[in-house]
Write a protein that holds these residues in place. Structure first.
Motif, PDB file in Angstrom:
ATOM      1  N   GLU A   1      62.172  -7.931  74.526  1.00 23.43           N
ATOM      2  CA  GLU A   1      61.038  -8.409  73.734  1.00 23.43           C
ATOM      3  C   GLU A   1      59.866  -7.449  73.893  1.00 23.43           C
ATOM      4  OE1 GLU A   1      61.860 -13.163  74.286  1.00 23.43           O
ATOM      5  OE2 GLU A   1      60.298 -12.216  75.455  1.00 23.43           O
ATOM      6  N   VAL A   2      58.993  -7.431  72.905  1.00 24.38           N
ATOM      7  CA  VAL A   2      57.829  -6.549  72.945  1.00 24.38           C
ATOM      8  C   VAL A   2      56.631  -7.315  73.496  1.00 24.38           C
ATOM      9  CG1 VAL A   2      56.274  -5.130  71.569  1.00 24.38           C
ATOM     10  CG2 VAL A   2      58.698  -5.210  71.007  1.00 24.38           C
ATOM     11  N   HIS A   3      55.992  -6.746  74.516  1.00 27.33           N
ATOM     12  CA  HIS A   3      54.805  -7.332  75.159  1.00 27.33           C
ATOM     13  C   HIS A   3      53.801  -6.227  75.431  1.00 27.33           C
ATOM     14  CE1 HIS A   3      56.727 -11.223  75.952  1.00 27.33           C
ATOM     15  NE2 HIS A   3      57.823 -10.520  76.123  1.00 27.33           N
ATOM     16  N   HIS A   4      52.595  -6.621  75.819  1.00 22.49           N
ATOM     17  CA  HIS A   4      51.609  -5.625  76.221  1.00 22.49           C
ATOM     18  C   HIS A   4      52.063  -4.939  77.504  1.00 22.49           C
ATOM     19  CE1 HIS A   4      48.475  -6.518  73.328  1.00 22.49           C
ATOM     20  NE2 HIS A   4      48.775  -7.796  73.475  1.00 22.49           N
ATOM     21  N   LYS A   5      51.735  -3.667  77.621  1.00 24.22           N
ATOM     22  CA  LYS A   5      52.047  -2.946  78.857  1.00 24.22           C
ATOM     23  C   LYS A   5      51.137  -3.471  79.966  1.00 24.22           C
ATOM     24  CE  LYS A   5      53.623   1.398  76.905  1.00 24.22           C
ATOM     25  NZ  LYS A   5      53.381   2.845  76.779  1.00 24.22           N
ATOM     26  N   PRO A   6      51.638  -3.516  81.193  1.00 21.46           N
ATOM     27  CA  PRO A   6      50.780  -3.927  82.315  1.00 21.46           C
ATOM     28  C   PRO A   6      49.623  -2.941  82.478  1.00 21.46           C
ATOM     29  CG  PRO A   6      53.091  -3.852  82.974  1.00 21.46           C
ATOM     30  CD  PRO A   6      53.005  -3.255  81.610  1.00 21.46           C
ATOM     31  N   ARG A   7      48.427  -3.485  82.756  1.00 20.32           N
ATOM     32  CA  ARG A   7      47.256  -2.625  82.924  1.00 20.32           C
ATOM     33  C   ARG A   7      46.691  -2.660  84.335  1.00 20.32           C
ATOM     34  NH1 ARG A   7      43.226  -4.549  78.388  1.00 20.32           N
ATOM     35  NH2 ARG A   7      44.013  -6.560  79.045  1.00 20.32           N
ATOM     36  N   TYR A   8      47.131  -3.584  85.141  1.00 24.77           N
ATOM     37  CA  TYR A   8      46.540  -3.769  86.455  1.00 24.77           C
ATOM     38  C   TYR A   8      47.595  -3.617  87.543  1.00 24.77           C
ATOM     39  CZ  TYR A   8      43.182  -5.811  83.277  1.00 24.77           C
ATOM     40  OH  TYR A   8      42.347  -6.016  82.226  1.00 24.77           O
ATOM     41  N   GLU A   9      47.116  -3.387  88.734  1.00 24.81           N
ATOM     42  CA  GLU A   9      48.025  -3.212  89.865  1.00 24.81           C
ATOM     43  C   GLU A   9      48.670  -4.534  90.281  1.00 24.81           C
ATOM     44  OE1 GLU A   9      47.209  -1.443  94.051  1.00 24.81           O
ATOM     45  OE2 GLU A   9      46.268  -0.127  92.559  1.00 24.81           O
ATOM     46  N   LYS A  10      47.894  -5.594  90.272  1.00 26.88           N
ATOM     47  CA  LYS A  10      48.387  -6.905  90.699  1.00 26.88           C
ATOM     48  C   LYS A  10      48.078  -7.952  89.639  1.00 26.88           C
ATOM     49  CE  LYS A  10      47.802  -6.181  95.628  1.00 26.88           C
ATOM     50  NZ  LYS A  10      47.217  -6.723  96.849  1.00 26.88           N
ATOM     51  N   TYR A  11      48.954  -8.937  89.580  1.00 27.06           N
ATOM     52  CA  TYR A  11      48.778 -10.052  88.656  1.00 27.06           C
ATOM     53  C   TYR A  11      48.963 -11.360  89.417  1.00 27.06           C
ATOM     54  CZ  TYR A  11      48.906  -6.824  84.765  1.00 27.06           C
ATOM     55  OH  TYR A  11      48.613  -5.819  83.891  1.00 27.06           O
ATOM     56  N   PRO A  12      48.229 -12.408  89.018  1.00 29.24           N
ATOM     57  CA  PRO A  12      48.337 -13.687  89.735  1.00 29.24           C
ATOM     58  C   PRO A  12      49.578 -14.473  89.330  1.00 29.24           C
ATOM     59  CG  PRO A  12      46.811 -13.906  87.921  1.00 29.24           C
ATOM     60  CD  PRO A  12      47.222 -12.444  87.969  1.00 29.24           C
ATOM     61  N   ALA A  13      50.018 -15.312  90.231  1.00 28.33           N
ATOM     62  CA  ALA A  13      51.053 -16.287  89.905  1.00 28.33           C
ATOM     63  C   ALA A  13      50.423 -17.356  89.019  1.00 28.33           C
ATOM     64  CB  ALA A  13      51.602 -16.911  91.184  1.00 28.33           C
ATOM     65  N   ILE A  14      51.246 -18.059  88.267  1.00 28.88           N
ATOM     66  CA  ILE A  14      50.740 -19.097  87.364  1.00 28.88           C
ATOM     67  C   ILE A  14      51.330 -20.443  87.764  1.00 28.88           C
ATOM     68  CG2 ILE A  14      50.817 -19.972  84.998  1.00 28.88           C
ATOM     69  CD1 ILE A  14      50.652 -17.149  84.022  1.00 28.88           C
ATOM     70  N   LEU A  15      50.468 -21.449  87.807  1.00 31.62           N
ATOM     71  CA  LEU A  15      50.891 -22.818  88.043  1.00 31.62           C
ATOM     72  C   LEU A  15      50.400 -23.659  86.870  1.00 31.62           C
ATOM     73  CD1 LEU A  15      52.084 -25.136  89.669  1.00 31.62           C
ATOM     74  CD2 LEU A  15      49.940 -25.246  90.958  1.00 31.62           C
ATOM     75  N   GLY A  16      51.322 -24.217  86.112  1.00 30.75           N
ATOM     76  CA  GLY A  16      50.973 -25.078  84.987  1.00 30.75           C
ATOM     77  C   GLY A  16      51.184 -26.526  85.374  1.00 30.75           C
ATOM     78  N   ILE A  17      50.148 -27.344  85.193  1.00 30.55           N
ATOM     79  CA  ILE A  17      50.234 -28.764  85.534  1.00 30.55           C
ATOM     80  C   ILE A  17      49.900 -29.579  84.299  1.00 30.55           C
ATOM     81  CG2 ILE A  17      49.228 -30.617  86.909  1.00 30.55           C
ATOM     82  CD1 ILE A  17      48.872 -28.591  89.138  1.00 30.55           C
TER      83      ILE A  17
END
Length: 106
Positions: free
Chosen positions: A30-46
Motif C-alpha cells: 500500500e502507498v503511505h507517507h514516508k516516515p519523517r521522524y526517528e521515533k513514533y509513538p504507540a497508539i492506544l484506541g479506547i
C-alpha cells in the motif's frame, strides 16, 4: 502542488505526480507517507459503547490499526468497553494495555 477535485459533491485531494513520488512509501503493498521522524509513538484506541456490536467493534479496531500504519507506530492496541462496565475493571484493563504497548514503544 496540491490539487482538489470535486466529484459528486465530494472533494478529493491529491498531490502533483512528481511530488507524490517523493512523499510516498510502500508498506505491505500500500502507498503511505514516508516516515519523517526517528521515533513514533504507540497508539492506544479506547472506545465506549452502550452495547457491544460486532460490526462497529470491527470497524473501530480496523480504524485504529489503519491509523497506526499511517502514523508508523511501532505498535497499537484497541479496546471497546461497555458504558455500564465497572470503572475499576476498565481502569485495570487500560493500565494493562498501556503496559503492553509501553513495552514495545520506541
Amino acid at each position: 502542488m496540491f490539487a482538489l477535485t470535486l466529484y459528486q459533491g465530494n472533494i478529493y485531494g491529491s498531490f502533483f505526480v512528481a511530488i507524490n513520488y517523493t512523499i510516498q512509501a510502500e508498506i505491505n503493498g500500500e502507498v503511505h507517507h514516508k516516515p519523517r521522524y526517528e521515533k513514533y509513538p504507540a497508539i492506544l484506541g479506547i472506545g465506549v459503547m452502550s452495547e457491544l456490536m460486532e460490526e462497529q467493534t470491527e470497524l473501530f479496531n480496523n480504524l485504529i490499526k489503519r491509523n497506526s500504519i499511517n502514523l508508523h507506530s511501532p505498535t497499537y492496541e484497541s479496546k471497546i468497553f461497555k458504558s455500564d462496565e465497572d470503572i475499576n475493571s476498565i481502569q485495570q484493563s487500560i493500565n494493562e494495555l498501556l503496559n503492553k504497548i509501553g513495552d514495545k514503544n520506541e
